[in-house]
Design an enzyme around this catalytic site. Structure first.
Site, PDB file in Angstrom:
ATOM      1  CD1 TRP A 102       3.851   5.179   5.424  1.00 18.37           C
ATOM      2  CD2 TRP A 102       3.348   5.965   3.402  1.00 18.37           C
ATOM      3  NE1 TRP A 102       3.592   4.106   4.619  1.00 18.37           N
ATOM      4  CE2 TRP A 102       3.272   4.547   3.375  1.00 18.37           C
ATOM      5  CE3 TRP A 102       3.069   6.690   2.244  1.00 18.37           C
ATOM      6  CZ2 TRP A 102       2.938   3.845   2.227  1.00 18.37           C
ATOM      7  CZ3 TRP A 102       2.736   5.984   1.084  1.00 18.37           C
ATOM      8  CH2 TRP A 102       2.666   4.583   1.084  1.00 18.37           C
ATOM      9  CG  ASP A 172      -0.958  10.685   6.756  1.00 16.06           C
ATOM     10  OD1 ASP A 172      -2.044  10.107   6.934  1.00 16.06           O
ATOM     11  OD2 ASP A 172      -0.063  10.244   5.997  1.00 16.06           O
ATOM     12  CE  LYS A 196      -2.738   2.235   5.624  1.00 11.78           C
ATOM     13  NZ  LYS A 196      -1.728   1.418   4.966  1.00 11.78           N
TER      14      LYS A 196
END
Length: 361
Positions: A102, A172, A196
């Site tokens: 990511w 992030d 999430k």
């Protein structure tokens, strides 16, 4: 209903209490006679949800007064581009911490926007641990430092963060926001896809220092400009009303269950249970991440050989365990332990793992 244990990496499971409340209110939101799916985003009912949800985030994360909270769309992937569009001016450099898939995607987008440097990386270790942030050397023209707090694919997580001094630190936190207390004042900018720990997909939470927002150039298109979204109270364009509504319910559930500290206590118990099952298996199971970088959110592991791994996945599915197959970039197994996953679900998985080892080990 069939017993299902949801260990999906995202979109992830939601608390049962939240699902039941949403079901009860779906056809009639707070006596309006309208569903939350059909109310106007300009209505007083939605404005109350929007404002209350922002306030809940400020309360639960102890966000200082010099910050804005906003809701935007496009997930973390859009923020990968929006961050450099807003904060990387010509002649400056964006410094990134490369810790896995990511962060790699964020780096790739930033390179399209301007000069980018890798301040630290764990690529040489195949991203099995997070890069060491102590004494990182930043380019003198660094506009900001960006990191990914939790890598869902590798199963690694930062347990402390670097002090970048006057250089803005951007994070992030899509996969671990509100899973533990975090000092927001250490960051100039935080973003997190909701799917999430906070709610369903479709909305992204952004927490931004006002001083950083003041630096955004005026020529950026309004829909991509964080300052425009902040100044409009996250109502510049039609927001994802239902997603924000569910985030509101989830945040109330978090508040009622001890806040960020309560979530951390729950999450440590769950992670400790699974990691101890792995570590005490005598090599039948083995973790993919270095122990000092293990994530509380995503426990990654392998079974002793490929044939048994396939058998493990087949039996797990037959027994109601969903989402255990690892990401294609890492393979093997991954159990995602987000806030809504219960200790009882983790205990069922640990018991299944022990039983599987006894039969095939």
């Amino acid at each position: 209903m069939k017993q299902v244990y949801n260990f999906n990496a995202g979109p992830a499971g939601l608390p049962g209490e939240v699902m039941h409340q949403a079901q009860e209110e779906l056809l009639d939101l707070q006596g309006t006679g309208l569903s939350v799916l059909e109310i106007s985003h300009r209505s007083k009912e939605y404005e109350q949800i929007n404002d209350e949800t922002q306030q809940l985030l400020k309360e639960l994360l102890h966000i200082p007064s010099g910050y804005e909270v906003m809701f935007v769309q496009g997930g973390a992937s859009m923020q990968f581009a929006m961050v450099p569009i807003n904060f990387l001016p010509a002649g400056r450099v964006a410094s990134y911490i490369h810790s896995g898939t990511w962060s790699g995607k964020a780096i790739a987008e930033a390179r399209k926007m301007g000069d980018t440097a890798i301040a630290a990386s764990s690529e040489a270790d195949h991203f099995t641990k997070v890069p060491d942030l102590h004494g990182i050397n930043l380019h003198p023209e660094t506009a900001y430092v960006h990191l990914t707090s939790n890598e869902t694919i590798a199963g690694t997580q930062y347990h402390s963060f670097a002090d970048t001094g006057e250089v803005p630190l951007i994070a992030d936190m899509s996969s671990d926001i509100l899973s533990r207390p975090v000092d927001v004042s250490n960051f100039a900018f935080i973003y997190a896809g909701a799917q999430k720990n906070l709610g369903p997909s479709g909305v992204t939470v952004v927490i931004a220092e006002r001083e950083l927002l003041s630096r955004i150039p005026a020529h950026i298109p309004d829909i991509m400009n964080y300052r425009i979204h902040a100044n409009s109270g996250s109502l510049y364009n039609t927001p994802p009303v239902f997603a924000v509504y569910i985030v509101n319910l989830v945040l109330k559930w978090i508040r009622n269950n001890g806040g960020a500290k309560g979530m951390e206590q729950r999450n440590r118990l769950k992670a400790d249970l699974l990691y101890s099952t792995i570590d005490q298996s005598g090599g039948f199971y083995s973790g993919l991440a270095h122990k000092d970088s293990r994530s509380l959110m995503n426990a990654t592991f392998r079974v002793m050989n490929d044939e048994l791994e396939l058998q493990f996945l087949q039996e797990a599915e037959q027994n109601g365990f969903v989402g255990l197959k690892g990401h294609r970039d890492a393979g093997h197994m991954r159990a995602s332990l987000y806030n809504a996953v219960t200790y009882e679900q983790c205990k069922a998985l640990a018991d299944f793992m022990v039983d599987f080892q006894q039969r095939f080990g």
